[in-house]
Motif scaffolding. Sequence first.
Motif, PDB file in Angstrom:
ATOM      1  N   SER A   1       4.613  72.710 -12.028  1.00  0.00           N
ATOM      2  CA  SER A   1       5.454  73.027 -10.876  1.00  0.00           C
ATOM      3  C   SER A   1       5.336  71.914  -9.832  1.00  0.00           C
ATOM      4  O   SER A   1       4.263  71.335  -9.664  1.00  0.00           O
ATOM      5  CB  SER A   1       5.010  74.364 -10.277  1.00  0.00           C
ATOM      6  OG  SER A   1       5.599  74.577  -9.015  1.00  0.00           O
ATOM      7  N   PRO A   2       6.422  71.626  -9.102  1.00  0.00           N
ATOM      8  CA  PRO A   2       6.355  70.573  -8.084  1.00  0.00           C
ATOM      9  C   PRO A   2       5.505  70.948  -6.870  1.00  0.00           C
ATOM     10  O   PRO A   2       5.173  70.093  -6.053  1.00  0.00           O
ATOM     11  CB  PRO A   2       7.817  70.375  -7.688  1.00  0.00           C
ATOM     12  CG  PRO A   2       8.492  71.647  -8.048  1.00  0.00           C
ATOM     13  CD  PRO A   2       7.775  72.164  -9.248  1.00  0.00           C
ATOM     14  N   GLY A   3       5.146  72.225  -6.752  1.00  0.00           N
ATOM     15  CA  GLY A   3       4.327  72.657  -5.625  1.00  0.00           C
ATOM     16  C   GLY A   3       3.483  73.858  -6.004  1.00  0.00           C
ATOM     17  O   GLY A   3       3.591  74.400  -7.112  1.00  0.00           O
ATOM     18  N   SER A   4       2.618  74.279  -5.093  1.00  0.00           N
ATOM     19  CA  SER A   4       1.787  75.461  -5.292  1.00  0.00           C
ATOM     20  C   SER A   4       2.680  76.693  -5.430  1.00  0.00           C
ATOM     21  O   SER A   4       3.562  76.926  -4.598  1.00  0.00           O
ATOM     22  CB  SER A   4       0.849  75.612  -4.097  1.00  0.00           C
ATOM     23  OG  SER A   4       0.093  76.785  -4.206  1.00  0.00           O
ATOM     24  N   ILE A   5       2.477  77.488  -6.471  1.00  0.00           N
ATOM     25  CA  ILE A   5       3.397  78.590  -6.791  1.00  0.00           C
ATOM     26  C   ILE A   5       3.151  79.781  -5.880  1.00  0.00           C
ATOM     27  O   ILE A   5       2.023  80.241  -5.714  1.00  0.00           O
ATOM     28  CB  ILE A   5       3.257  78.990  -8.272  1.00  0.00           C
ATOM     29  CG1 ILE A   5       3.678  77.815  -9.168  1.00  0.00           C
ATOM     30  CG2 ILE A   5       4.093  80.234  -8.588  1.00  0.00           C
ATOM     31  CD1 ILE A   5       3.219  77.930 -10.605  1.00  0.00           C
ATOM     32  N   ARG A   6       4.238  80.309  -5.287  1.00  0.00           N
ATOM     33  CA  ARG A   6       4.159  81.447  -4.375  1.00  0.00           C
ATOM     34  C   ARG A   6       4.668  82.730  -5.028  1.00  0.00           C
ATOM     35  O   ARG A   6       4.059  83.787  -4.901  1.00  0.00           O
ATOM     36  CB  ARG A   6       4.974  81.142  -3.114  1.00  0.00           C
ATOM     37  CG  ARG A   6       5.173  82.300  -2.138  1.00  0.00           C
ATOM     38  CD  ARG A   6       3.927  82.622  -1.349  1.00  0.00           C
ATOM     39  NE  ARG A   6       4.113  83.736  -0.434  1.00  0.00           N
ATOM     40  CZ  ARG A   6       4.280  83.623   0.877  1.00  0.00           C
ATOM     41  NH1 ARG A   6       4.313  82.427   1.439  1.00  0.00           N
ATOM     42  NH2 ARG A   6       4.415  84.685   1.636  1.00  0.00           N
TER      43      ARG A   6
END
Length: 342
Positions: free
Chosen positions: A144-149
């Motif tokens: 993922s391009p960022g921390s998954i929320r």
Amino acid sequence: MDKKKVAVPLVCHGHSRPVVDLFYSPITPDGFFLISASKDSHPMLRNGETGDWIGTFEGHKGAVWSSCLDNNALRAASASADFSAKLWDALTGDVLHSFEHKHIVRACAFSEDTKLLITGGFEKILRVFDLNRLDAPPTEIDKSPGSIRTLTWLHSDQTILSSCTDIGGVRLWDVRSGKIVQTLETKSSVTSAEVSQDGRYITTADGSTVKFWDANHFGLVKSYDMPCNIESASLEPKSGEKFVAGGEDMWVRVFDFYTGEEIGCNKGHHGPVHCVRFSPTGESYASGSEDGTIRIWQTTPNHEENESSSRRVKHGVDEVAKKIEGFHINKEGKTAEKPSDA
């Protein structure tokens, strides 16, 4: 609002710290159920109609950020700051398996066929676990391009939706290829993403905006500016004519889906509202807050309904207690030690 139409919610106590996630099961032969995630590390299961407490899942050692039930409400899953996701027996409260991670787990979701569980968090990796082979290593989907929320399934488990804590947009992943096939663009990070019960819409909350997307063609259908920063939004599942939203101003607001006009405002929480969800019948919706309470609001409040709800609450606990045995929890559902909050 007219005094006669002021909603009087069912207030569900038990959590000792903020409630950060709510999830309703579909309607089962035994009714429908509500599971809540909280920073107190103990997810709680309730009767979805009355709010009656059924049991508390004990085993996590850190804040629980996400919890969910499978389609039959027979198993539960939870994602925690203790670097694990857990699979639970929803009838007994026993841990069926603990999936260890290398960092905080923020989200989890059962597939529609209940055979798979997806998790995501600070590692920026989407993992798919086969629930028929609990000891098998998971399938890891492209980073993922960022921390998954947030995570949820779409298109009969062929697509996964994810949003990130630190960047905007909702990403759609093809499960077979493990690649991002589409991104729904938003200015702010998406704190809530929900697929409507009929599969037509994706409802997202980002910043002070609630958006509705076509779940099949992914075009933006509606976008409404809200009175404050909104953390969560949910579309009424039966008629689809209204939606609820909650956020930093502590109020749970009801809006017309077609016009965006505010048609109701429910006050009662004493802290920001972190999550709102409609029940599968559309007759009520629940809100979870920083104040540690869950409130269940009737969609069309009136005196008779509130009286009826009160009667159900009074008698429902004994019925549920008789039906579900072996849930080993302290009665107050309170923690013995203060868990980590990360």
